[in-house]
Design a protein around this motif. Structure first.
Motif, PDB file in Angstrom:
ATOM      1  N   THR A 152       0.836  -1.209   0.000  1.00  0.00           N
ATOM      2  CA  THR A 152       0.000   0.000   0.000  1.00  0.00           C
ATOM      3  C   THR A 152       0.868   1.254   0.000  1.00  0.00           C
ATOM      4  O   THR A 152       0.573   2.223  -0.701  1.00  0.00           O
ATOM      5  CB  THR A 152      -0.911   0.031   1.242  1.00  0.00           C
ATOM      6  OG1 THR A 152      -1.347  -1.286   1.508  1.00  0.00           O
ATOM      7  CG2 THR A 152      -2.101   0.925   1.007  1.00  0.00           C
ATOM      8  N   SER A 153       1.961   1.230   0.774  1.00  0.00           N
ATOM      9  CA  SER A 153       2.771   2.456   0.803  1.00  0.00           C
ATOM     10  C   SER A 153       3.472   2.643  -0.528  1.00  0.00           C
ATOM     11  O   SER A 153       3.597   3.759  -1.015  1.00  0.00           O
ATOM     12  CB  SER A 153       3.772   2.428   1.959  1.00  0.00           C
ATOM     13  OG  SER A 153       4.689   1.382   1.760  1.00  0.00           O
ATOM     14  N   ASN A 154       3.891   1.521  -1.135  1.00  0.00           N
ATOM     15  CA  ASN A 154       4.477   1.636  -2.476  1.00  0.00           C
ATOM     16  C   ASN A 154       3.481   2.239  -3.442  1.00  0.00           C
ATOM     17  O   ASN A 154       3.790   3.134  -4.230  1.00  0.00           O
ATOM     18  CB  ASN A 154       4.857   0.236  -3.011  1.00  0.00           C
ATOM     19  CG  ASN A 154       6.180  -0.229  -2.442  1.00  0.00           C
ATOM     20  OD1 ASN A 154       6.900   0.564  -1.849  1.00  0.00           O
ATOM     21  ND2 ASN A 154       6.487  -1.493  -2.640  1.00  0.00           N
ATOM     22  N   LEU A 155       2.273   1.735  -3.353  1.00  0.00           N
ATOM     23  CA  LEU A 155       1.241   2.170  -4.291  1.00  0.00           C
ATOM     24  C   LEU A 155       0.966   3.656  -4.130  1.00  0.00           C
ATOM     25  O   LEU A 155       0.902   4.403  -5.103  1.00  0.00           O
ATOM     26  CB  LEU A 155      -0.026   1.358  -4.045  1.00  0.00           C
ATOM     27  CG  LEU A 155      -1.208   1.757  -4.922  1.00  0.00           C
ATOM     28  CD1 LEU A 155      -0.842   1.605  -6.387  1.00  0.00           C
ATOM     29  CD2 LEU A 155      -2.412   0.906  -4.598  1.00  0.00           C
ATOM     30  N   ASN A 173      11.772   7.471 -12.640  1.00  0.00           N
ATOM     31  CA  ASN A 173      11.380   6.456 -13.612  1.00  0.00           C
ATOM     32  C   ASN A 173       9.916   6.086 -13.473  1.00  0.00           C
ATOM     33  O   ASN A 173       9.154   6.073 -14.427  1.00  0.00           O
ATOM     34  CB  ASN A 173      12.224   5.189 -13.409  1.00  0.00           C
ATOM     35  CG  ASN A 173      13.027   4.895 -14.640  1.00  0.00           C
ATOM     36  OD1 ASN A 173      13.242   5.773 -15.458  1.00  0.00           O
ATOM     37  ND2 ASN A 173      13.450   3.673 -14.779  1.00  0.00           N
ATOM     38  N   SER A 174       9.567   5.779 -12.211  1.00  0.00           N
ATOM     39  CA  SER A 174       8.199   5.337 -11.971  1.00  0.00           C
ATOM     40  C   SER A 174       7.210   6.434 -12.348  1.00  0.00           C
ATOM     41  O   SER A 174       6.176   6.172 -12.960  1.00  0.00           O
ATOM     42  CB  SER A 174       8.048   4.944 -10.503  1.00  0.00           C
ATOM     43  OG  SER A 174       6.693   4.923 -10.164  1.00  0.00           O
ATOM     44  N   ALA A 175       7.554   7.681 -11.991  1.00  0.00           N
ATOM     45  CA  ALA A 175       6.658   8.797 -12.324  1.00  0.00           C
ATOM     46  C   ALA A 175       6.514   8.901 -13.833  1.00  0.00           C
ATOM     47  O   ALA A 175       5.414   9.102 -14.370  1.00  0.00           O
ATOM     48  CB  ALA A 175       7.213  10.095 -11.748  1.00  0.00           C
ATOM     49  N   SER A 225       4.026  -0.915 -10.818  1.00  0.00           N
ATOM     50  CA  SER A 225       5.370  -0.628 -10.362  1.00  0.00           C
ATOM     51  C   SER A 225       5.509  -0.772  -8.851  1.00  0.00           C
ATOM     52  O   SER A 225       6.612  -0.747  -8.321  1.00  0.00           O
ATOM     53  CB  SER A 225       5.791   0.775 -10.796  1.00  0.00           C
ATOM     54  OG  SER A 225       4.929   1.718 -10.232  1.00  0.00           O
ATOM     55  N   SER A 226       4.411  -0.939  -8.124  1.00  0.00           N
ATOM     56  CA  SER A 226       4.556  -1.159  -6.685  1.00  0.00           C
ATOM     57  C   SER A 226       4.574  -2.632  -6.335  1.00  0.00           C
ATOM     58  O   SER A 226       4.663  -2.991  -5.173  1.00  0.00           O
ATOM     59  CB  SER A 226       3.464  -0.434  -5.901  1.00  0.00           C
ATOM     60  OG  SER A 226       2.298  -0.327  -6.649  1.00  0.00           O
TER      61      SER A 226
END
Lengths: 305, 416, 270
Positions: free
Chosen positions: B5-8, B19-21, B262-263
């Motif tokens: 959840t925190s990753n998400l 990168n993820s953004a 990505s999470s």
């Protein structure tokens, strides 16, 4: 390669490929005539969650749960497609597209999350099958073909395909008249009591069974080639439906054998020491025969009054 | 709060790294472009052509891959790969056209043939590539089902930029596309070449598919173009609005799906984005007021009750017996008949009103025939909701006049 | 065309009508396609259903045959529900709804009419083949048995469909626009076939595509525009008021004149 190698390593995959090809080509004739070729595409994608479900629930790759899972998935998919079509007044192709991509994606995720990669059921093989690994190491000699003890160790895919092919043949023989009638003129068929709706569903279930039995051999996408290419080629060659069905089986068999042979030994003949994908080559050979029919078939154009 | 959840949350708020953004934004832009193009494709009934295009990219991808690794050793140069993919997809779409127009095979068969045979060719070539031992074939596999996690920064940038440009192009072409999709005959009359717009649409579809390859993979690229468009259908019938809604839903699905993917690790991005889009679609299917399941069901039930009530009242007025169960139930519930089927005083009045409504409607339709009136008539709208007070009075006066005229003539020609 | 080589057969009023519809309502979405339709086709009649486009004529036929679902309504064939009397009715759908590029020959299609007798498994014998040949004779296609259906003209296609119905030996024949877009010879042949049926005591019900010619062929009629405007003997139903109401005042003077002319021709004995 000597005889035993062939018997153990090549004969089973070839037989499986032929059975799969014929099992798909037979109902594929009716899909083609009903303009439902893409249902073959949809069904071959939606059986994935059914297969994964059967494996997850029973812990093994057994025939009956897999076939049952496939049939259930196909029926659910069709209900969803109809629902979308009617409620949103969406054309059938788009409705199919929503359902089969979603169910396939769900199957892929379920697969990844349930860690079944150790049972020949990983994601890549879902897409192009695992034909070359369906071997029969318990064959000691050609006499093993008559030895029940050795035959018991034939790959499970082979027995599944035999069952499914038997069901398909029985269905086509018994239900021929209603199928033809429901394909040609569904309104008249309904009026005369030939139950076109029921036979639609039965055809669909049969397609799902063929898809799941074949997909372990050639994967979800190439199954589509098996559903469409042989019947399409046969269609361009004749105007007689019975002949078309027989021809499609023959063409499917030729595609299977030539595809496997060319994939396994073709590169060797050309001087390259590796083989290429048998499943892919089978699809290619189906396409080649279709191309020949397209160029030279006697009945390739629509007839004119 | 657990790790997922925190990753998400950080992925969704673009705080999980550049990168993820970038991937999230790129996927969102892709969703917007795919949603809009997909709507046009849906309206022109060509949704599944993008499935053929998607699968037909494989041979081109692999050929370029082999050439690149042979020539330079770096088989990941994305522009070349995309070009190869685009070329073979174009050949695929052209083949669909060829098969369908030059033989008796229907279009759906042509799409299935191209889809599977081109894919088969691609698979054969992939096994060739695997045996070349360049050690980079994992890169190819990522194109099958998408892999945001393995995307390099330059790849993500390229995809985001390309998606953005594509969206601009679609926006620029929106007027002719709207026209052709909404009313092709009118478009022709206005001098617009429908054929050329169809070709443009094919090119746009092809471009979406090629750009989306690394993100969702070629097997599921069709999901991006179909699902948002079909979902938009449940919200509106208006072409322009449909495009906007589809673009929004596609963008949202792309963004959220990429963040989800990505999470977590090892989950194919294509599958995650597809399921995200489907959830959005499902919500539309159930809840949308225009065509959603709930709304339609309620309308159907309400209409059925109106039909049975009206038929029941008319039967009461004419003194005919009523057998239908639902009709009797509704009439009893409204206290219009007694248990033995005889009309109550309130029922007699209601029956008279219903018959009056029928007569007024009949008279009105004799004088004005318009589609709108016809529709309201068949939906059992009471006439006082359709006419103004004055018009209604005038109609009633005319009905009176006719009734006294007809009193002289007993003979009713074949009517009941 | 007025035929009177013999007096028209008597319409029996004392037995159940061939078809009786009560309060039939069919709807899609929130609007009716058919609302509270009543109708009776007496045994031995040649009835027609006419109305403007979108009036629900084909839907009516399909609802009668159970092909589309209905919201309400009672349907009786010769006094019994469809499930009991399905074998007594033969249906000829609109030929435009078929893809004629199908791998079958004319004899194959006509033989489809034998489905109720043959079922899935019974053998197709020489006797059945003879019945197919005889049906083809009656519609004038005796030399076409092995012809591919994709090679047929519109009129020939229509004859094949009628032959398929004839082979069923039914008592009620329901045809959806049998005369639409066919050549004059086919129209004559099929009209004669239908009249022969009626002379032999069968009942015929057609949806007809063109109002002006309806009175030429049919003795009974229903005017339909989502609701039933009127039904009964054709002289009683085809009044100018009723016709205007059905067609929403879109009829031309020529059409009304033509109808008046054929009604007059019908009323006077030859």
């Amino acid at each position: 390669m000597d005889g035993i190698d062939f018997l153990q390593l090549s004969l089973p995959p070839i037989v499986i490929a032929v059975l799969a090809g014929v099992a798909c080509a037979l109902p594929g004739n009716f899909l083609l005539l009903r303009r439902q070729s893409l249902i073959g595409d949809a069904v071959s994608h939606v059986v994935l969650p059914g297969v994964v479900g059967a494996y997850v629930l029973t812990g093994a790759m057994n025939t009956m749960p897999m076939l049952a899972g496939a049939a259930v998935a196909a029926v659910i998919a069709v209900i969803l497609i109809e629902l979308i079509r009617r409620l949103g007044k969406i054309e059938p192709g788009a409705a199919m597209g929503v359902v089969f991509t979603t169910l396939f994606a769900a199957g892929v995720l379920w697969l990844e999350l349930s860690h079944t990669s150790n049972v020949h059921l990983d994601v890549e093989h879902v897409l192009y099958g695992n034909l070359e690994s369906l071997i029969w190491l318990d064959a000691e000699s050609w006499r093993s073909l008559a030895d029940p003890a050795a035959l018991a160790f034939l790959p499970g895919q082979l027995t599944r395909l035999l069952y499914v092919l038997a069901i398909i043949v029985v269905f086509l023989v018994l239900g021929w008249r209603a199928l033809v009638l429901g394909t040609f003129d569904p309104d008249f068929a309904a009026g005369i009591g030939a139950r076109p709706g029921l036979f639609n569903i039965l055809l669909l279930i049969v397609v799902a069974l063929a898809a799941v039995a074949a997909f372990e051999a050639v994967g979800a996408v190439i199954v589509v080639a098996m559903f469409i290419c042989p019947p399409a080629a046969a269609r361009l060659m004749t105007n007689n439906l019975r002949l078309q069905v027989w021809l499609s089986a023959l063409i499917a068999g030729i595609a299977a054998v030539s595809g496997y042979v060319l994939a396994s030994w073709g590169p060797l003949w050309l001087g390259w020491p590796h083989s290429v994908s048998a499943a892919g080559m089978i699809a290619v050979m189906g396409g080649v025969q279709l191309a020949l029919a397209f160029a030279f078939g006697r009945h390739r154009q629509r007839p004119t009054p | 709060m657990n790790e997922f959840t925190s990753n998400l949350l950080s992925a969704l708020t673009l705080r999980a790294g550049f990168n993820s953004a970038l991937v999230c934004i790129g996927a969102a832009l892709l969703g917007i472009a795919a949603g809009s193009v997909g709507t046009y494709a849906l309206l022109r009934r060509r949704s599944l052509a993008s499935d053929a295009a998607g699968h037909a990219t494989l041979p081109g991808l692999v050929i370029v891959f082999i050439l690149l690794s042979w020539l330079s050793g770096d088989a990941r140069w994305v522009p070349a790969l995309m070009l190869g993919a685009a070329c073979s997809a174009a050949v695929g779409l052209a083949s669909v056209q060829l098969i369908h127009s030059r033989s008796r095979l229907p279009e759906d068969a042509a799409i299935g043939i191209v889809l599977s045979v081109f894919f088969g060719v691609g698979i054969v070539l992939m096994t060739v590539a695997q045996n070349l031992q360049t050690g980079q074939q994992a890169g190819l596999a990522a194109y099958l089902l998408g892999s945001a996690a393995s995307m390099l920064r330059n790849e993500a940038q390229l995809i985001a930029a390309a998606a953005f440009l594509l969206s601009l192009v679609i926006y620029a072409l929106r007027r002719p596309l709207n026209l052709v999709c909404f009313d092709p005959d009118y478009a022709r009359v206005q001098g617009l070449s429908v054929q050329r717009m169809d070709l443009a649409l094919n090119i746009l579809l092809l471009t979406v598919v090629v750009i989306s390859l690394k993100v969702v993979g070629l097997v599921l690229s069709v999901a991006l173009t179909i699902i948002p468009a079909v979902a938009a259908r449940f919200w509106t019938d208006n072409t322009r609005h449909m495009v906007t809604v589809a673009a929004t839903l596609g963008g949202a699905g792309g963004y959220i799906g990429a963040a989800l993917s990505s999470s977590t690790e090892n989950l194919p991005t294509g599958a995650v984005i597809t399921l995200t889009l489907f959830s959005i679609f499902l919500a539309s299917l159930l809840l949308a007021p225009a065509r959603g399941v709930l709304a339609t069901l309620l309308r159907h039930l309400s209409f059925r009750r109106r039909v049975h009530r009206r038929q029941g009242l008319l039967a009461l007025y004419r003194g005919e017996p009523i057998y239908d169960g639902l009709t009797l139930k509704l009439l009893r519930k409204a206290a219009w008949i007694r248990r033995d089927g005889v009309a109550t005083p309130a029922g007699a009045i209601a029956a008279q009103r219903a018959a009056r409504d029928e007569q007024l409607w009949t008279l009105l339709r004799k004088r004005h025939s318009s589609n709108k009136l016809a529709r309201q008539y068949h939906q059992l709208v009471p006439i006082r909701h359709v006419l103004s007070e004055d018009a209604l009075h005038e109609l009633e006066r005319e009905l009176q006049a006719r009734a006294s005229e007809d009193q002289g003539q007993e003979e009713d020609h074949g009517r009941h | 065309m007025t035929h009177t080589d013999s007096a028209p057969p008597e319409i029996r009023q004392d037995i159940d009508p061939a078809l009786r519809i009560d309060g039939l309502t069919v709807s899609y979405g929130g609007a009716s396609v058919l609302f509270s339709v009543d109708f009776e086709a007496p045994v031995g009649s040649m009835s027609v259903i006419v109305g403007p486009n979108g009036a629900g004529k084909s839907t009516l036929i399909k609802a009668v045959l159970g092909i589309v679902p209905r919201i309400s309504g009672d349907i009786k064939l010769f006094g019994l529900p469809l499930s009991a009397n399905r074998h007594r009715v033969a249906y000829v759908p609109q030929r435009a709804s078929i893809d004629w590029d199908f791998p079958a020959c004319v004899a194959d299609v006509v033989a489809m009419g034998l489905y109720q007798e043959l079922g899935l498994l019974r053998r197709y014998t020489a006797d059945h083949r003879e019945r197919v040949r005889e049906a083809l004779d009656r519609v004038g296609l005796q030399d076409f048995a092995q012809r591919q259906i994709g090679q047929l003209s519109g009129g020939q296609q229509q004859r094949v469909f009628v032959a398929r119905a004839l082979v069923q030996n039914a008592d009620l024949y329901i045809l959806d626009e049998p005369f639409a877009a066919v050549d004059a010879a086919t129209e004559r042949t099929l009209a004669a076939v239908l009249q022969r049926l009626v002379l032999n005591g069968k009942t015929v019900l057609c949806v007809h595509h063109e109002l002006s010619t309806a009175a030429d062929y049919f003795s009974h009629a229903m005017l339909l525009n989502v609701r039933c405007i009127a039904y009964g003997a054709i002289q009683d139903v085809f009044t100018p008021e009723a016709l205007q109401e059905t067609y929403g005042a879109r009829l031309s003077v020529e059409q009304l004149d033509r109808i008046r002319h054929s009604l007059a021709g019908r009323a006077s004995p030859s």
